[in-house]
Enzyme design. Structure first.
Site, PDB file in Angstrom:
ATOM      1  CG  ASP A 119     -84.389  13.848 -17.014  1.00 60.80           C
ATOM      2  OD1 ASP A 119     -85.014  12.972 -17.656  1.00 60.80           O
ATOM      3  OD2 ASP A 119     -83.979  13.671 -15.855  1.00 60.80           O
ATOM      4  CB  ILE A 120     -84.199  11.302 -21.995  1.00 61.95           C
ATOM      5  CG1 ILE A 120     -84.521  10.960 -23.425  1.00 61.95           C
ATOM      6  CG2 ILE A 120     -84.512  10.159 -21.065  1.00 61.95           C
ATOM      7  CD1 ILE A 120     -83.770  11.784 -24.432  1.00 61.95           C
ATOM      8  CG  HIS A 151     -77.568  13.042 -11.935  1.00 60.35           C
ATOM      9  ND1 HIS A 151     -77.232  11.757 -11.584  1.00 60.35           N
ATOM     10  CD2 HIS A 151     -78.920  13.093 -11.905  1.00 60.35           C
ATOM     11  CE1 HIS A 151     -78.330  11.055 -11.381  1.00 60.35           C
ATOM     12  NE2 HIS A 151     -79.377  11.841 -11.548  1.00 60.35           N
ATOM     13  CG  HIS A 169     -82.948  15.794 -11.365  1.00 57.07           C
ATOM     14  ND1 HIS A 169     -83.594  15.154 -12.407  1.00 57.07           N
ATOM     15  CD2 HIS A 169     -82.333  14.821 -10.653  1.00 57.07           C
ATOM     16  CE1 HIS A 169     -83.388  13.855 -12.318  1.00 57.07           C
ATOM     17  NE2 HIS A 169     -82.619  13.618 -11.260  1.00 57.07           N
TER      18      HIS A 169
HETATM   19  P1  AMP Z   1     -81.977   9.717 -10.848  1.00 54.44           P
HETATM   20  O1  AMP Z   1     -80.739   8.854 -10.950  1.00 54.44           O
HETATM   21  O2  AMP Z   1     -83.000   9.126  -9.916  1.00 54.44           O
HETATM   22  O3  AMP Z   1     -81.666  11.147 -10.505  1.00 54.44           O
HETATM   23  O4  AMP Z   1     -82.684   9.712 -12.281  1.00 54.44           O
HETATM   24  C1  AMP Z   1     -81.913   9.733 -13.461  1.00 54.44           C
HETATM   25  C2  AMP Z   1     -82.521  10.709 -14.445  1.00 54.44           C
HETATM   26  O5  AMP Z   1     -81.745  10.618 -15.631  1.00 54.44           O
HETATM   27  C3  AMP Z   1     -83.971  10.417 -14.818  1.00 54.44           C
HETATM   28  O6  AMP Z   1     -84.744  11.608 -14.655  1.00 54.44           O
HETATM   29  C4  AMP Z   1     -83.892  10.003 -16.297  1.00 54.44           C
HETATM   30  O7  AMP Z   1     -84.983  10.443 -17.063  1.00 54.44           O
HETATM   31  C5  AMP Z   1     -82.593  10.649 -16.752  1.00 54.44           C
HETATM   32  N1  AMP Z   1     -81.923   9.910 -17.820  1.00 54.44           N
HETATM   33  C6  AMP Z   1     -81.609   8.602 -17.843  1.00 54.44           C
HETATM   34  N2  AMP Z   1     -80.976   8.281 -18.987  1.00 54.44           N
HETATM   35  C7  AMP Z   1     -80.889   9.440 -19.690  1.00 54.44           C
HETATM   36  C8  AMP Z   1     -80.355   9.774 -20.973  1.00 54.44           C
HETATM   37  N3  AMP Z   1     -79.771   8.859 -21.759  1.00 54.44           N
HETATM   38  N4  AMP Z   1     -80.451  11.060 -21.404  1.00 54.44           N
HETATM   39  C9  AMP Z   1     -81.028  11.993 -20.619  1.00 54.44           C
HETATM   40  N5  AMP Z   1     -81.555  11.741 -19.410  1.00 54.44           N
HETATM   41  C10 AMP Z   1     -81.489  10.471 -18.951  1.00 54.44           C
END
Ligand code: AMP
Length: 131
Positions: free
Chosen positions: A28-29, A92, A94
């Site tokens: 996660d970024i 996805h 976490h």
């Molecule tokens: P959620 O959809 O609420 O589970 O959150 C999406 C997650 O994806 C967040 O924690 C972001 O930090 C992460 N995220 C979004 N874009 C990217 C990316 N390009 N690379 C890695 N993580 C990402």
């Protein structure tokens, strides 16, 4: 196409941790903790619970293997698992290394890791996954 599909296709860079034919794991970024990893279904489905029963089962088993690699690379009490999907409409999971309950608080300030630290983090998990 979602941003995660572009990552899976290699059109957008990611810190890859693991992969098989159906799932892709990358950092996660905006990590809650060092080693915070996302496990994504390669099939583009918005809502996690719209995956088929078989996909859900296989995804959890893949996440289990990634969690073991995270725990080996970044010793922690447990690896926590959460499903939100409020920001990116692509199913996805976490995976977050936990020392305490607060480590899973998605409202807290995220870690700021350099690209080098992110790269090393992904490599550590990737190495442990390959063992
Ligand atoms: P959620 O959809 O609420 O589970 O959150 C999406 C997650 O994806 C967040 O924690 C972001 O930090 C992460 N995220 C979004 N874009 C990217 C990316 N390009 N690379 C890695 N993580 C990402």
């Amino acid at each position: 196409m979602t941003i995660f599909s572009k990552i899976i296709r290699g059109e957008i860079p990611s810190y890859k941790c693991a992969e098989n034919d159906k799932f892709y794991a990358f950092l996660d970024i905006n990590p809650l903790a060092q080693g915070h990893t996302l496990v994504v279904s390669k099939r583009e489905v918005d809502y996690f619970f719209d995956l088929t029963d078989e996909e859900l089962a296989e995804m959890i088993v893949f996440a289990k293997q990634v969690a073991a690699a995270i725990k080996q690379a970044f010793p922690c009490r447990k690896v926590g698992m959460a499903v939100l999907g409020l920001e990116v409409n692509h199913a996805h999971i976490h995976l977050v290394p936990l020392q305490s309950e607060g480590d899973m608080d998605f409202r807290k300030d995220k870690l700021k890791l350099s690209p080098e630290q992110m790269q090393q983090t992904a490599e550590s998990i990737s190495r442990a996954f390959a063992q």
